[in-house]
Design an enzyme around this catalytic site. Structure first.
Site, PDB file in Angstrom:
ATOM      1  N   ASP A  36       2.033 -14.796 -22.460  1.00  0.00           N
ATOM      2  CA  ASP A  36       1.374 -13.529 -21.615  1.00  0.00           C
ATOM      3  C   ASP A  36       0.000 -14.138 -21.222  1.00  0.00           C
ATOM      4  OD1 ASP A  36       3.771 -11.864 -21.901  1.00  0.00           O
ATOM      5  OD2 ASP A  36       2.596 -10.529 -23.176  1.00  0.00           O
ATOM      6  N   ASP A 279      -2.531  -3.773  27.225  1.00  0.00           N
ATOM      7  CA  ASP A 279      -1.521  -3.365  28.364  1.00  0.00           C
ATOM      8  C   ASP A 279      -0.558  -2.337  27.405  1.00  0.00           C
ATOM      9  OD1 ASP A 279       0.976  -5.280  30.076  1.00  0.00           O
ATOM     10  OD2 ASP A 279       1.078  -3.377  29.234  1.00  0.00           O
TER      11      ASP A 279
END
Length: 523
Positions: A36, A279
């Site tokens: 872990d 645009d």
């Protein structure tokens, strides 16, 4: 339990580690087996922190399970206190250690250490990382902040707390900096930033602030509600996007007496003008799919529609604790919210919707890459690239500039790649040709290759990929024509054409079939 290659959130002890690592003077004793300790790498490799997180693991092995693991925990607690001398000790168990049913909180309390010991109930098989961080933050605040209303000294400027930033957070460091600067221009001082950079002693001053800013509700919502109830402190949401930042300025100015309009006018935010000047084919009605933690996903959908002109066709989150808020937001866009932590379901939804842009996490970035769709990352889970060396906030006016760059450029660069693909067979792109603007003289002498042998008519050949799959077969000529369609709608065009071919028995798919399908679905 479900096994998965990817996961949006780690177990709750990783959330506790994020809080402990963010703070000063806090140490976390984690009852955990060998293996872990992988969690350290999240901080040192992904976040690129200079030091290991302040975590001591008991690291029991299989041989220890037959003996007294509680004694192992006691020894680790004493050694951690002597070595690190923390102001506060967190104790908890990882998901694996929960199975041996030791009681870390009770054991640590029995040791009689001369510092506050905060036990965490992390519920590893029911909860996840963000819940673990929120639970840890709340427990520390309750341990360090007295619930009595303090006498506030006279001061010329109001003060606020910034709540929620942690270690391993998505742009938390830069968001704190941006909000601190913005609040200063609005005449407000920051009393405490927590958990990031705060010590247990700092948390005792939370009650001194006049109001709180909840930067990340997934982490700080429970703390803000307790502070509001106990000290009558109002709460503001974090400003993500131009509109939200302007509203934030107005609300803060009401408390500080500052001139919000002058702060807003002086802000160097380029998003409004850029979004109007670009645009319209880049922005207007571009279909976008949004997925992430709840607060970022809701904010991203709002910015996409109200500030950039996109259309939200999908919205979802992996934050089940905030599913209600996401469902309400999704209903406003007329779409069904996707609440899941299964990345395969998310991939399936994106594949079905075929958006023109995906705003998601690193998981969605990988999904979009496989599907050939542009994507921008808006939320954790994070990758090393989410910790840039440069200043790159998400909140405030500068954050809005960053959002514009991050979201719009994938669309523009994708179009550029499409144009390159379309014209790569043009004579000016041929090897050996000089730049066209320098004229014919710049072109080196090209030795013409001998004429190639005649090839069979294109319509008679079939692509190998099509022949190997169950999908209708495509001729090479039809495949070449399909590649001329912009990448962001190519997948949809392929599916529609194959559907048309199945319905009308038009196999293999030829150039004529492709155009007949186009006319059929446009009718």
């Amino acid at each position: 339990m479900q096994l998965a290659v990817w996961t949006y959130e780690g177990p709750p002890h990783v959330g506790a580690m994020r809080v402990a690592t963010a703070m000063k003077g806090v140490h976390f004793l984690l009852h955990a087996p060998q293996g872990d300790t992988y969690a350290d790498l999240l901080f040192t490799m992904i976040e690129r922190r200079r030091e290991r997180p302040p975590v001591t693991y008991t690291t029991f092995a299989a041989r220890d399970l037959g003996s007294d693991t509680a004694e192992l925990f006691k020894t680790a607690a004493r050694e951690a206190y002597q070595r690190f001398a923390p102001e506060l000790l967190l104790v908890g168990a990882s998901c694996t250690a929960e199975l041996i049913q030791d009681d870390p909180g009770g054991i640590a309390a029995a040791l009689g250490l001369p510092i506050p010991v905060v036990p965490l109930e992390l519920s590893a098989y029911q909860r996840k990382e963000n819940w673990g961080a929120a639970h840890t933050f709340y427990k520390i605040v309750r341990a360090c902040c007295p619930a009595t209303v303090p006498l506030r000294s006279e001061r010329s400027r109001p003060r606020c707390n910034l709540l929620g930033p942690t270690a391993l957070g998505f742009r938390h460091r830069d968001d704190v900096m941006e909000l601190t600067r913005l609040l200063d221009r609005l005449g407000v001082d920051v009393e405490v930033v927590a958990p990031l950079g705060a010590s247990p002693h700092d948390l005792a001053r939370l009650a001194q602030a006049d109001f709180n800013v909840v930067m990340y509700p997934e982490i700080a919502d429970s703390v803000a509600r307790w502070l509001g109830k106990t000290f009558a402190q109002p709460c503001l949401s974090a400003p993500l996007g131009v509109i939200a930042t302007r509203e934030f300025c107005q609300r803060v100015a009401q408390m500080s007496g500052a001139d919000a309009d002058s702060v807003i006018d002086d802000a160097s935010c380029r998003l409004p003008w850029y979004s109007r000047s670009v645009d319209s084919t880049y922005l207007t009605k571009k279909q976008v799919f949004v997925f992430g933690d709840a607060s970022h996903a809701i904010a991203a959908a709002r910015i996409a529609t109200a500030e950039l002109g996109f259309e939200v066709i999908g919205l979802g989150t992996y934050s089940r604790e905030f599913a209600r808020e996401v469902r309400e937001a999704a209903a406003g866009y007329g779409v069904e919210a996707l609440i899941t932590d299964d990345h395969l379901l998310v991939e399936e939804r994106i594949g079905a919707l075929q958006p023109e842009l995906v705003l998601g996490t690193q998981m969605e970035r990988h999904i979009a890459k496989r599907l050939g769709l542009p994507c921008a990352v808006i939320s954790a889970p994070v990758h090393v690239q989410d910790y840039p060396a440069r200043y790159s906030p998400q909140m405030g006016f500068e954050g809005a500039n960053v959002l514009f760059d991050t979201w719009v450029h994938p669309l523009m660069m994708g179009l550029e790649e499409h144009l390159l693909a379309m014209f790569r067979d043009d004579f000016e792109f041929a090897d050996g040709r000089g730049p066209s603007h320098l004229g014919a003289a710049a072109s080196p002498t090209v030795v013409e290759a001998p004429a190639a042998a005649p090839t069979p008519p294109p319509a008679a050949a079939e692509s190998p990929a099509a022949a190997e799959s169950d999908a209708p077969r495509w001729t090479e000529e039809a495949e070449r024509e399909l590649k001329k369609i912009p990448f962001f709608v190519r997948g949809k065009a392929r599916r529609n054409t194959e559907r048309f071919a199945r319905e009308f028995g038009r196999t293999p798919i030829t150039l004529e079939t492709l155009y007949d399908a186009k006319a059929h679905f446009q009718a």
